[in-house]
Design a protein around this motif. Structure first.
Motif, short mmCIF file in Angstrom:
data_model
loop_
_atom_site.label_atom_id
_atom_site.label_comp_id
_atom_site.label_asym_id
_atom_site.label_seq_id
_atom_site.Cartn_x
_atom_site.Cartn_y
_atom_site.Cartn_z
N LEU A 40 0.84 -1.21 0.00
CA LEU A 40 0.00 0.00 0.00
C LEU A 40 0.87 1.25 0.00
O LEU A 40 1.73 1.40 0.87
CB LEU A 40 -0.91 0.00 1.23
N GLY A 41 0.65 2.12 -0.98
CA GLY A 41 1.44 3.36 -1.06
C GLY A 41 2.87 3.06 -1.43
O GLY A 41 3.80 3.39 -0.71
N TYR A 42 3.07 2.41 -2.61
CA TYR A 42 4.41 1.94 -2.98
C TYR A 42 5.32 3.07 -3.45
O TYR A 42 6.53 2.90 -3.51
CB TYR A 42 4.34 0.83 -4.04
N GLY A 43 4.72 4.23 -3.79
CA GLY A 43 5.55 5.39 -4.04
C GLY A 43 5.79 5.72 -5.50
O GLY A 43 5.10 5.23 -6.40
N ILE A 66 -0.02 -7.02 -5.20
CA ILE A 66 -0.67 -5.88 -5.87
C ILE A 66 -0.23 -4.60 -5.16
O ILE A 66 -0.37 -4.49 -3.94
CB ILE A 66 -2.20 -6.00 -5.84
N GLY A 67 0.32 -3.68 -5.93
CA GLY A 67 0.66 -2.37 -5.39
C GLY A 67 -0.57 -1.47 -5.50
O GLY A 67 -1.19 -1.39 -6.56
N VAL A 68 -0.91 -0.83 -4.40
CA VAL A 68 -2.07 0.07 -4.37
C VAL A 68 -1.56 1.48 -4.10
O VAL A 68 -0.84 1.70 -3.11
CB VAL A 68 -3.09 -0.35 -3.29
N GLU A 69 -1.86 2.41 -4.99
CA GLU A 69 -1.38 3.79 -4.86
C GLU A 69 -2.52 4.76 -5.06
O GLU A 69 -3.35 4.60 -5.96
CB GLU A 69 -0.31 4.07 -5.92
N ILE A 70 -2.52 5.80 -4.25
CA ILE A 70 -3.59 6.79 -4.35
C ILE A 70 -3.33 7.75 -5.51
O ILE A 70 -4.24 8.41 -6.00
CB ILE A 70 -3.72 7.55 -3.01
N THR A 76 0.27 4.61 -13.29
CA THR A 76 0.62 4.60 -14.71
C THR A 76 2.13 4.32 -14.88
O THR A 76 2.53 3.53 -15.73
CB THR A 76 0.25 5.95 -15.36
N ALA A 77 2.93 4.96 -14.04
CA ALA A 77 4.39 4.77 -14.15
C ALA A 77 4.79 3.33 -13.86
O ALA A 77 5.83 2.86 -14.33
CB ALA A 77 5.09 5.72 -13.18
N ALA A 78 3.97 2.63 -13.08
CA ALA A 78 4.32 1.25 -12.70
C ALA A 78 3.90 0.24 -13.77
O ALA A 78 4.33 -0.93 -13.71
CB ALA A 78 3.65 0.90 -11.36
N PHE A 88 -0.71 -3.42 -10.35
CA PHE A 88 -0.80 -2.14 -9.67
C PHE A 88 -2.18 -1.56 -9.90
O PHE A 88 -2.68 -1.58 -11.03
CB PHE A 88 0.28 -1.18 -10.19
N VAL A 89 -2.80 -1.05 -8.86
CA VAL A 89 -4.13 -0.44 -9.00
C VAL A 89 -4.16 0.87 -8.23
O VAL A 89 -3.41 1.06 -7.27
CB VAL A 89 -5.27 -1.37 -8.48
N ARG A 90 -5.06 1.73 -8.68
CA ARG A 90 -5.24 3.00 -7.96
C ARG A 90 -6.24 2.78 -6.83
O ARG A 90 -7.28 2.13 -7.01
CB ARG A 90 -5.75 4.07 -8.90
#
Ligand SMILES: C[S@@+](CC[C@H](N)C(=O)[O-])C[C@H]1O[C@@H](n2cnc3c(N)ncnc32)[C@H](O)[C@@H]1O
Length: 257
Positions: A40-43, A66-70, A76-78, A88-90
């Motif tokens: 969560l919040g992988y940066g 799964i990387g979760v980013e706000i 998109t970069a991932a 990766f999901v938003r």
């Protein structure tokens, strides 16, 4: 791979603890599609998620991350790093995972530190409520290169333990870790609070163990932790002490409100 400004291995200590403590649960998880972990919040770059996948796969080869980013730009970069077992999901604390799947592990490193302390209980409750049975939430903070880390481990029922981890060769005194306390504790490192008393006693034990310093920082740390354990409920896992870690129950350090 090029890592830009992100420090490789920043979360190595946290991940090492996760694989040691949570490895048996990951190994027991049902096959197909394999256990799920969330970063969560992988940066800005997905390295911590890639590293988590590699580390967890040593204990459970079919694990998925799964990387979760706000931040949508970070999702998109991932995208170039998406591969079988890594996506990766938003999203945020609600964890919008495909099919509503519940993860067996959520690691949230250096995320809640950006929030006000008042937000922590709700975030913890929300994330714990998303865990699979037997799941673990690891929420903590570290410095830029991961020399000092402190994290809280929580089960579906709530907080369980607090772990302090340091690269011993660069440790001045145990209370150097205070600057990396998770948000739930950092504002309570004041006289009268348990976390303050713990770090004070740890510093005293470290000072008393100074005669062992010529044998190396690890020997000094081991003696200091052994002394600390006479007054504090330090988890009796000497092999983890050797790694420069100390774990205590959350209840021993929880803020007095
Ligand atoms: C300081 S970075 C940490 C990156 C990485 N976890 C690390 O420790 O190196 C914090 C990241 O958390 C993300 N973030 C903040 N709040 C979030 C939330 N509620 N859900 C998901 N991501 C969040 C930010 O967009 C940022 O990318």
């Amino acid at each position: 791979m090029t890592r830009g400004t992100t420090n490789p291995n920043r979360l190595r200590r946290m991940d090492r603890w996760i694989t040691a403590v949570h490895g048996p649960t990951l190994r027991r998880a049902p096959r197909a599609p394999g256990p799920l972990a969330v970063d969560l919040g992988y940066g800005a770059a997905p390295w911590t998620a890639v590293e988590l996948l590699h580390r967890l796969r040593r204990v459970r080869p079919d694990v998925r991350v799964i990387g979760v980013e706000i931040d949508q730009r970070r999702v998109t970069a991932a995208e170039p790093w998406v591969r079988p077992g890594l996506d990766f999901v938003r999203g945020g604390f609600e964890l919008p995972l495909p099919g509503g799947e519940r993860p067996l592990l959520i690691r949230a490193a250096n995320v809640l530190r950006q929030y006000d302390e008042e937000r922590v209980p709700a975030a913890w409750a929300r994330l714990c409520g998303r865990l699979a049975p037997g799941g673990l939430l690891v929420e903590g903070t570290c410095d830029e290169i991961g020399r000092r880390q402190v994290w809280v481990a929580l089960g579906p029922e709530g907080p369980r333990t607090v772990t302090f981890a340091a690269r011993l060769g660069s440790l001045g005194t145990p209370s150097d870790l205070a600057e990396r306390l998770p948000k739930a504790l950092i504002h309570h490192n004041v006289p009268g609070q348990r976390v303050h008393a713990f770090l004070r006693d740890f510093d005293r034990a470290w000072a008393a163990a100074a005669p062992y310093a010529p044998l190396g920082a690890r020997q000094r740390w081991l003696h200091a932790v052994r002394a600390l354990a006479t007054d504090w409920p330090v988890a009796d896992t000497a092999h983890r002490w050797r790694q420069g870690e100390v774990t205590v129950p959350w209840s021993a350090l929880a803020p007095r409100l």
